[in-house]
Design an enzyme around this catalytic site. Structure first.
Site, short mmCIF file in Angstrom:
data_model
loop_
_atom_site.label_atom_id
_atom_site.label_comp_id
_atom_site.label_asym_id
_atom_site.label_seq_id
_atom_site.Cartn_x
_atom_site.Cartn_y
_atom_site.Cartn_z
N GLY A 57 -13.10 -58.05 -74.23
CA GLY A 57 -12.18 -58.68 -73.16
C GLY A 57 -10.63 -57.90 -73.00
N GLU A 79 -17.63 -51.25 -71.73
CA GLU A 79 -18.06 -51.60 -73.23
C GLU A 79 -19.61 -50.99 -73.42
OE1 GLU A 79 -16.70 -52.16 -75.61
OE2 GLU A 79 -14.86 -52.89 -74.87
N GLU A 128 -13.99 -51.04 -82.87
CA GLU A 128 -15.45 -50.81 -83.18
C GLU A 128 -16.43 -51.63 -82.20
OE1 GLU A 128 -18.96 -51.02 -86.89
OE2 GLU A 128 -16.52 -51.25 -87.10
#
Lengths: 250, 250
Positions: A57, A79, A128
């Site tokens: 987010g 993502e 990560e």
DNA sequence: CTAATAGTGTCTATCAGACATTATAAG
DNA sequence: CTTATAATGTCTGATAGACACTATTAG
């Protein structure tokens, strides 16, 4: 006195405008592989909650974002690398204590992606991204902020919608067998489903179509491959809900 | 006047701060009377959309509000004078063009109140609160901002939840007959329901209990009065959905 | 008696679930 | 042949909807 009161109101509103909450857009991105429901989490590289895992987010930017949906979709593509995935608004959470830095408001979304189409963003210096297995609706790591609650809510919504809509197809590759579709339902519902009932319901819902002649072969009877058929409103309403039927068993 | 001017500057600067949107909390408050579904609207006393009708709502105040729910509940009590009513989050809308003044974000709620318990806030100099009848899911007046869309979404949610939950009891007085409950369902679903099926489902759902000996009398057979029974999760799941059954008829 | 509404009973079509059965591949 | 999985068939219990029927009040 009346003037004084209204002045106070104006002043208060003035402060209020200045003290707008920080608005975040967070997404619970689900997929299914290895016979498990998975959720995408990001390891935080900075405080607060440094090294904790969090939902992907970011802050809403009123200069660059033209809508909440757009902000969420941007995050999703960033993502997963996949466009046009299933995205739906979930809940909005707000409060002074969600983030130690500010009164924050999170507009949360949930998204479904097919595992085979995703290429996780290359891990940058600090961040990560990783798929985490959901066991009993929980991940094994501790989550930042109130994201654990959001994950619970997202799973709950996913399960509820699975019961009366066709959204599970978004978790599968473009071509799939009915057994694979049923397996996805079973993984998420955490219940074994009846094969003939499931097939009857899927057939009636008219959301998948056999791909003529295409079969999945193996050391057993070949299975018919199906593809998703787009529907306006893309909903399939089950006449009876699976959940209810199972409720009755107890 | 000078004070006002400088305050205005502060407000303007507030708007510019950090590209944050202005956050509003708006509520679609429903009730049922005169055999109609009604929604509470406020006549706007100032620009933009002066003299148009709008959903009750206001800006989120990060200084005084400890959560979104609290802000919504405050607004609800303010408008209806009733506490502890049914309140549920609906959707969050955001965009640069919703309000000509700013990039705004509205967290919307929907609420159900019993008509007999409401006393509408006395009309102040600029604001007028009034119940508006919903005909074909629309009010006869034009709505400010994108509130028409929000009303549609709220009705849609109300109707969907009516189909598998017990929320309709929140629209009735503390004591009611089963016929009255059924009537509320029929008004909102815009469909005549089967009496014996309805009663069987309500009985099975176990959400109402007869008040021993209390009857509603009239020039006909007296009707048993019932009261709402609180349930954890307060949901009643219908094994088959009313909506689906009616879908099948076409 | 009639009118009006409350409340129940009966029948039917449909569907979920359980379980059995057949089909088709590989080895 | 066996093994594995796909796909279909059969039976049962539950239930929504239609419709008829009885119950109870006022006048």
């Amino acid at each position: 006195m009346v003037i004084f009161a209204s002045l106070l109101t104006v002043i208060t509103q003035g402060f209020m405008e200045k003290n707008k909450p920080t608005v975040m857009v967070d997404i619970a991105i689900f997929t299914v592989f290895e016979d498990k429901l998975k959720i995408l989490l990001i390891k935080r590289g900075s405080e607060p909650f440094k090294d904790s895992w969090a939902l992907p987010g970011g802050a809403l930017n009123t200069v660059t974002d033209n809508s909440l949906e757009e902000a969420a979709m941007r995050e999703l593509v960033e993502e997963t690398g996949v466009e046009n995935q299933y995205l739906e608004q979930l809940c909005t959470y707000g409060g002074p204590d969600r983030d130690p830095r500010d009164w924050t408001l999170s507009v949360t979304y949930f998204a479904l992606v097919a595992a085979d189409e995703v290429t996780l963003r290359a891990g940058t210096d600090t961040m990560e991204a990783k798929w985490h297995t959901l066991t009993q609706d929980k991940v094994e790591v501790s989550l930042a902020f109130d994201h654990e609650r959001i994950v619970c809510e997202a799973i709950s919504r996913l399960r509820a919608k699975l019961d009366y809509t066709d959204i599970a197809v978004h978790l599968l590759p473009k071509e799939f067998t009915l057994s694979e579709l049923q397996r996805v339902y079973e993984i998420i519902m955490q219940e074994k489903l009846n094969k003939s009932s499931f097939r009857m319901r899927v057939a009636r819902a008219d959301i998948v179509a056999p791909i003529n002649g295409k079969m999945r072969t193996g050391s057993n009877r070949p299975a018919q491959l199906y593809q998703f058929v787009k529907h306006e409103g893309d909903r399939m309403f089950f006449p009876r809900s699976i959940a209810w039927a199972q409720e009755r068993k107890k």
